[in-house]
Design an enzyme around this catalytic site. Structure first.
Site, PDB file in Angstrom:
ATOM      1  N   HIS A  61       4.306   1.089   5.212  1.00 30.20           N
ATOM      2  CA  HIS A  61       5.652   1.485   5.646  1.00 30.20           C
ATOM      3  C   HIS A  61       5.772   3.007   5.696  1.00 30.20           C
ATOM      4  CE1 HIS A  61      10.163   1.258   5.623  1.00 30.20           C
ATOM      5  NE2 HIS A  61      10.024   2.391   4.952  1.00 30.20           N
ATOM      6  N   GLU A  62       5.306   3.662   4.644  1.00 24.16           N
ATOM      7  CA  GLU A  62       5.397   5.123   4.589  1.00 24.16           C
ATOM      8  C   GLU A  62       4.465   5.778   5.604  1.00 24.16           C
ATOM      9  OE1 GLU A  62       7.794   6.340   3.078  1.00 24.16           O
ATOM     10  OE2 GLU A  62       8.317   4.574   1.899  1.00 24.16           O
ATOM     11  N   HIS A  79       6.114   5.799   8.887  1.00 26.74           N
ATOM     12  CA  HIS A  79       7.072   6.907   9.025  1.00 26.74           C
ATOM     13  C   HIS A  79       6.356   8.162   9.518  1.00 26.74           C
ATOM     14  CE1 HIS A  79      10.922   5.464   7.724  1.00 26.74           C
ATOM     15  NE2 HIS A  79      10.495   5.062   6.544  1.00 26.74           N
ATOM     16  N   GLU A 104      13.997   2.942   9.668  1.00 22.38           N
ATOM     17  CA  GLU A 104      13.494   2.061   8.614  1.00 22.38           C
ATOM     18  C   GLU A 104      13.052   0.718   9.190  1.00 22.38           C
ATOM     19  OE1 GLU A 104      12.769   2.790   5.505  1.00 22.38           O
ATOM     20  OE2 GLU A 104      13.374   4.827   6.022  1.00 22.38           O
TER      21      GLU A 104
END
EC number: 3.4.24.-
Length: 291
Positions: free
Chosen positions: A143-144, A147, A224
């Protein structure tokens, strides 16, 4: 949410400092910014300046604020796993190897920040490393990394720059109207009027800056969802759903409200309008509906 709140707080502080500098320059050097064209130009310079400075400071601020210990050379089995997992995901997404760090916190959190997608920082809490399964932690890292790969911090900077510009511009225009309305030529000198204009503009900037943050928060919520989708593509949506469900089970017993708003999870007393992350149930639902 940690990276977003840190960015917003730094941005607001820098913007207020730059606004003070602008007022000082106007007073001492006779630079007029009350004309609409000149004011808009100066608002853009200082508005984007604030967000860009915040972006450039983001890694340093994150390390300093949360005591992030960067892994230069893995020394334990879990550090090797963390470092190798981030390295593999970075290669999969085509970005440069980020700095990898751990910070001490019982909360299950992680964040990514940095001005360049090839020179980012990915940090995880000790609580996440020791309370999540490897599959769940792998999904959080993906997930990070998503980003970073999506360039979210740079895009956030551009949006914040536009927001800052309009906040400064509108605040100065309204401050001019209010100070002129309050001014009495018989009772108030031009110097006193200038102080009133400055004070009123600062108040307006603070108020409008907080209100305008809802725009940035809306953007953050959309990113997100996209980062969740990116994680699902990297490691599978079942792992990402499991990570979010683990957060949903565990975040009620974590830190107080001021800290729980950080990271990829976060409980907050504020309404969704001021939240940087969508509610966990909405994120899980979006993943389940992915094809």
């Amino acid at each position: 949410m940690k990276r977003v709140l840190l960015f917003l707080a730094t941005n607001l502080a820098v913007m207020l400092v730059l606004s003070i500098v602008l007022s000082v320059l106007s007073s001492f050097f006779g630079i007029s910014t009350r004309g609409s064209g000149g004011l808009l130009l100066m608002a853009a310079v200082f508005g984007f300046g604030g967000s860009i400075i915040s972006l450039l400071m983001s890694k340093w601020m994150a390390k300093r604020s949360y005591g992030v210990q960067v892994i230069e050379q893995p020394r334990s089995e879990i550090e090797y796993w963390l470092f190798n997992t981030v390295q593999r995901q970075a290669q999969q997404t085509g970005i440069g190897m980020p700095e990898v760090g751990i910070y001490d916190s019982p909360d299950m959190n992680a964040f990514a920040t940095g001005a360049n997608r090839n020179k980012a920082l990915v940090a995880v809490s000790s609580g996440l490393l020791y309370n999540m399964s490897r599959d769940e932690a792998e999904a959080v890292l993906a997930h990070e990394i998503s980003h970073v790969a999506n360039g979210d911090m740079v895009t956030l900077t551009l949006i914040q720059g536009v927001v800052n510009t309009f906040v400064i511009y509108i605040s100065r225009v309204l401050a001019g109207i209010v100070s002129n309305f309050m001014r009495s030529d018989d009772e108030e000198s031009s110097a006193t009027g200038g102080i009133a204009y400055f004070a009123i503009s600062m108040v307006f900037e603070l108020i409008f800056g907080i209100l305008a943050s809802t725009i940035v928060m809306w953007f953050s919520r959309q990113r997100e969802f996209r980062a969740d989708a990116g994680s699902a593509k990297l490691v599978g949506k079942d792992k990402m759903i499991a990570a979010l469900e683990r957060l949903a089970r565990g975040h009620d017993s974590q830190l107080d409200g001021s800290m729980m708003a950080f990271g990829i999870n976060g409980k907050t007393a504020m309404t969704e309008l001021f939240m940087s992350h969508p509610p966990l149930e909405k994120r899980i639902q979006a993943l389940r509906e992915m094809r």
